[in-house]
Scaffold this motif. Structure first.
Motif, PDB file in Angstrom:
ATOM      1  N   CYS B  38       0.806  -1.225   0.000  1.00 29.13           N
ATOM      2  CA  CYS B  38       0.000   0.000   0.000  1.00 29.13           C
ATOM      3  C   CYS B  38       0.839   1.275   0.000  1.00 29.13           C
ATOM      4  N   TYR B  41       0.128   4.257  -2.231  1.00 27.57           N
ATOM      5  CA  TYR B  41      -1.202   4.844  -2.121  1.00 27.57           C
ATOM      6  C   TYR B  41      -1.327   5.801  -0.940  1.00 27.57           C
ATOM      7  N   GLU B  42      -0.255   5.865  -0.119  1.00 28.75           N
ATOM      8  CA  GLU B  42      -0.340   6.722   1.061  1.00 28.75           C
ATOM      9  C   GLU B  42      -0.441   8.190   0.688  1.00 28.75           C
ATOM     10  N   TYR B  44      -2.359   9.563  -1.255  1.00 31.78           N
ATOM     11  CA  TYR B  44      -3.718  10.055  -1.480  1.00 31.78           C
ATOM     12  C   TYR B  44      -4.410  10.458  -0.186  1.00 31.78           C
ATOM     13  N   ASP B  46      -6.261  10.025   3.703  1.00 30.59           N
ATOM     14  CA  ASP B  46      -7.302   9.181   4.281  1.00 30.59           C
ATOM     15  C   ASP B  46      -8.623   9.405   3.533  1.00 30.59           C
ATOM     16  N   GLU B  48     -11.134   6.848   3.604  1.00 31.07           N
ATOM     17  CA  GLU B  48     -11.985   5.749   4.058  1.00 31.07           C
ATOM     18  C   GLU B  48     -13.478   6.098   3.956  1.00 31.07           C
ATOM     19  N   CYS B  76      -6.369  -0.172  -0.462  1.00 32.69           N
ATOM     20  CA  CYS B  76      -5.396   0.637   0.258  1.00 32.69           C
ATOM     21  C   CYS B  76      -5.951   1.979   0.711  1.00 32.69           C
ATOM     22  N   THR B  77      -6.914   2.543  -0.041  1.00 31.92           N
ATOM     23  CA  THR B  77      -7.403   3.875   0.325  1.00 31.92           C
ATOM     24  C   THR B  77      -8.772   3.845   0.973  1.00 31.92           C
ATOM     25  N   GLU B 350     -11.423  12.248  -3.191  1.00 31.89           N
ATOM     26  CA  GLU B 350     -11.352  10.851  -3.615  1.00 31.89           C
ATOM     27  C   GLU B 350     -11.437  10.727  -5.138  1.00 31.89           C
ATOM     28  N   ALA B 353      -8.038  11.620  -6.359  1.00 33.14           N
ATOM     29  CA  ALA B 353      -7.110  10.526  -6.074  1.00 33.14           C
ATOM     30  C   ALA B 353      -7.257   9.414  -7.110  1.00 33.14           C
ATOM     31  N   TYR B 357      -4.506   8.043  -9.644  1.00 30.55           N
ATOM     32  CA  TYR B 357      -4.162   6.613  -9.683  1.00 30.55           C
ATOM     33  C   TYR B 357      -4.220   6.080 -11.109  1.00 30.55           C
TER      34      TYR B 357
END
Lengths: 326, 448
Positions: B38, B41-42, B44, B46, B48, B76-77, B350, B353, B357
């Motif tokens: 992961c 992907y950090e 991007y 949090d 969740e 991961c996200t 998001e 992100a 990606y």
């Protein structure tokens, strides 16, 4: 309310549908309850029943019609006024003139040929031993969707070079008879006639059903009187059958004409409007949604509307006349 | 209006979509090998519990690999990606925007449509985010950025890609007859004449441009490819941007050059009929006579490999393979490409992100691992070893080679009324008998 507008899963959608149905029932119950009160003025009753329908007609029919008419005087993105130039283009450009000519061919040929075929067929099979089977066969295409019928006929017209195994029924027949295989959907105006044949195939069943019922409704005493007078079959058809079912013939012709003006599926599915086969409804779709030419698209829609009006007016007048005669 | 909208069941063939066959039997297995560390992907942050909706023209079965390719990102996200494909994408997207029902993100297969959306719905579009733009700057040939830019603002980040400049052939047939892969247009023409002389029962080329409502697009690709070679990239750009007229003498020459093959009864149409049969032959079936030797050559994009029947071996020594469509100068190697672009209609972290990606090497590699043959991207961080077929690897080589001159499919860049309208019908009329000048003049007149 947010959860009602953003549904994801089918279950949520069904729940929303259930709520909508309950809401409808509740509103209707309320309307019926209120209007049934003894001291309610009559205008409230009228408004309660006509109001919702009138609103739906205004928002679903009148408003879009007005917007479409306005769009037909505007450019492609609907921001600038262009006057009559869209109309000038529709009547002026060679490609669009072919579209109008094709539409005219469709509207003239489909109702006349389908009605003629339906009428002759109805008379021929009337009171014969095979009547039910014969009628079923002709009526079957009515049960198939336009797209389905188009796909069937696309196979019928399928082209393979003469030397190869044929997949199209029409070309196989030609090859068996010793001719070269043909590309039926390629050359104007023949391709338009071959497309029209599909619509005739579909609509003849409708014409036959209505006209057959109407023929059976001719009073027996008229037929017997004619027979006593010693008429031939042709005289019977011309002087007794056709005049007796004239109102039904008019309804059939005008109904098919209106259906023909709106036809879209056959052209869209079989040729996509290529090879000069396009007609107004298909061209409207292509221009408005595929090519983003909303001005021309709206103009074509308005023309379609204008073309339907005389047929509707004639239909209504004939129906009124028929009612008066009764 | 409403009447036509109900007809969504009818299919509109999308021009230039990426190919793909089979389903996702191997997907689970392939996914196990996807790197699920992961760490990348950090950046991007949090996210969740958030959701991003994607609206695209890519439908089953090709959508499966896309959906699978989101898995590392989703795990991961914590973002949930909701995928919605529609065959009516190009006509429905403007309708949805008009109705205020915009998706969070759309994958637009034509730069011309990107421009139209930006112009028609300036309030709905959101420019490409910083992270995604940084990825594009780092991993993509700079021409890709230009295709997503409207009036100096960057709106569309690249997604997949396909290479159009290929000629499909049967390697075994070439070997039996001792034919060499041609390196110039003249060689190719001489080879075609040779084939015609050696095989009186066959024709050198087969072609088909029928594609439902989109009929004609394969012929526009022919003209664009030849324009790019005969007139050069600069003139090509001027032509596509309408800085020179559509019926400029250079275009007349290019189309006449195409005509030496497509309108020449001695050259076409192997196993399918005369010249006119090109107009009614579905583009997906047109190349198949190569398999029974009715023809030897078929110009079509890299995604055409999805159209070969199951069991056909696509390889340099297999049943079919493709070579680069040669130009006049063997040194210059211009390539005509197509592809999709991601556009945002929601300004949320998001969504940004996900766009970043999709422009990253992580995604291109993950996608390549779960995709059946027929998919490639132009991301230079993609490891070609992850691509399934040699054609994809060849396409990728051309896409990322510094020596190649990349030009986007011209009809996809032009305004819709031309690019998906008069250009298509014009080329169809040209195949069915109209002459070069009057077709090009008709298209020029429709461009106002």
């Amino acid at each position: 309310m947010e959860f009602l507008l953003s549904t994801g899963t089918p279950v949520e959608k069904f729940i929303v549908m259930g709520i909508a149905i309950l809401l409808f029932v509740a509103v209707m119950a309320l309307v019926l309850f209120l209007t049934d009160r003894p001291r309610m003025p009559q205008w409230i009753t009228v408004l309660a029943f006509l109001g919702p329908a009138a609103l739906l007609v205004v928002f679903g029919l009148v408003y879009p019609a007005i917007v479409t008419m306005i769009n037909s005087f505007q450019g492609d993105s609907g921001r600038d006024w262009v006057g009559l130039s869209n109309y000038a283009e529709v009547f002026g450009s060679p490609a669009l003139r072919v579209v109008l000519l094709n539409t005219l061919l469709w509207v003239l040929l489909v109702p006349l040929v389908s009605t003629a075929v339906g009428l002759v067929y109805a008379v021929l099979v009337d009171r014969t031993r095979f009547e039910k089977l014969a009628k079923t066969l002709v009526f079957l295409p009515m049960a198939i969707s336009m797209v389905g019928a188009s796909i069937i006929w696309k196979f019928v017209y399928d082209f393979k070079p003469t030397s190869q195994p044929q997949t199209g029924l029409a070309n196989q027949l030609l090859v068996w008879l010793g001719f070269d295989s043909q590309q039926f959907l390629l050359t104007w105006p023949w391709n338009t006639f071959f497309l029209i044949a599909v619509m005739v195939w579909i609509q003849s069943g409708f014409a036959m059903t209505i006209l057959s019922a109407s023929i059976k409704a001719i009073p027996d005493d008229i037929i017997e009187a004619a027979k006593l007078d010693g008429v031939t079959n042709w005289q019977m058809f011309r002087s007794v059958t056709v005049p007796s079912i004239r109102p039904a013939v008019v309804v059939v012709v005008t109904t098919i004409a209106m259906a023909t003006l709106k036809v879209f599926d056959i052209v869209f599915t079989m040729t996509g409007g290529n090879f000069d086969t396009s007609i107004v409804a298909n061209e409207f779709y292509t221009r408005s949604f595929v090519r983003a030419e909303t001005g021309i698209g709206a103009t074509l829609a308005v023309l379609l509307f204008v073309m339907v009006i005389p047929i509707v007016v004639y239909n209504v007048r004939q129906m009124k006349l028929a009612e008066e005669q009764r | 209006m409403a009447a036509s909208l109900g007809l969504a069941g009818v299919t509109l063939a999308a021009c230039g979509g990426s190919g793909g066959s089979g389903g996702g039997e191997d997907v689970d297995e392939a996914l196990a090998s996807v790197d699920v560390s992961c760490e990348p992907y950090e950046q991007y942050g949090d996210l969740e519990g958030t959701t991003v909706g994607i609206y695209t023209s890519i439908v089953s079965p090709e959508d499966q690999a896309f959906i699978e390719s989101f898995t590392p990102f989703e795990e991961c996200t914590g973002v949930t990606v909701e995928y919605e494909g529609s065959r009516q994408f190009e006509t429905q997207l403007p309708v949805r925007l008009e109705a205020g029902n915009a998706p969070d993100m759309a994958w637009v297969p034509q730069p011309g449509l990107v421009e139209r959306i930006v112009n028609d719905f300036p309030d709905a579009v959101v420019p490409v985010g910083e992270q995604a733009e940084a990825n594009v700057d780092e991993y993509y040939n700079e021409s890709w950025k230009g295709y997503g830019t409207v009036d100096g603002t960057y709106y569309g980040a690249p997604l997949g890609a396909n290479v159009k400049s290929f000629v499909w052939y049967a390697p075994a047939a070439f070997e039996e007859n001792g034919y060499e892969i041609p390196e110039t247009w003249d060689d190719m023409y001489a080879l075609s004449e040779q084939i015609a002389a050696d095989h009186p029962d066959a024709k050198p080329w087969c072609a088909g441009i029928e594609s439902g409502n989109a009929t004609g697009w394969p012929a526009t690709d022919w003209l664009e490819d030849v324009m790019l070679r005969a007139a050069g990239p600069e003139v090509y750009d001027q032509w596509v941007a309408h800085e020179i007229p559509f019926d400029d003498p250079t275009v007349v020459d290019a189309l006449n050059q195409v005509g030496t093959i497509l309108k020449n009864p001695d050259m076409v149409n192997g196993g399918l009929g005369g010249v006119e049969s090109i107009a009614v032959t579905p583009f997906g079936e047109a190349g198949l006579p190569i398999l029974d030797r009715s023809c030897f050559l078929h110009r079509q994009a890299s995604f055409y490999q999805a159209n070969w029947p199951e069991g056909t071996n696509v390889a340099e020594d297999g049943d079919v393979f493709a070579f680069y469509l040669p130009g006049n100068d063997p040194e210059a190697q211009p390539v005509l490409v197509g592809g999709e672009f991601t556009m945002m209609f929601a300004d949320r972290p998001e969504v940004k992100a996900l766009q970043a990606y999709l422009a990253s090497p992580e995604w291109s590699n993950a996608k390549a691992k779960v995709s059946p043959p027929g998919w490639v991207s132009a991301n230079s961080g993609l490891d070609p070893a992850n691509l399934k077929s040699p054609i994809d690897q060849l396409a990728y080589e051309l896409l990322t080679d510094e020596a190649t001159t990349i030009r986007f499919d011209g009809s996809d860049l032009m305004p819709a009324a031309i690019g998906t309208g008069s250009f298509w019908t014009g080329m169809t009329n040209w195949i069915t008998g109209e002459d070069t000048e009057s077709v090009l003049t008709m298209i020029e007149n429709s461009w106002d």
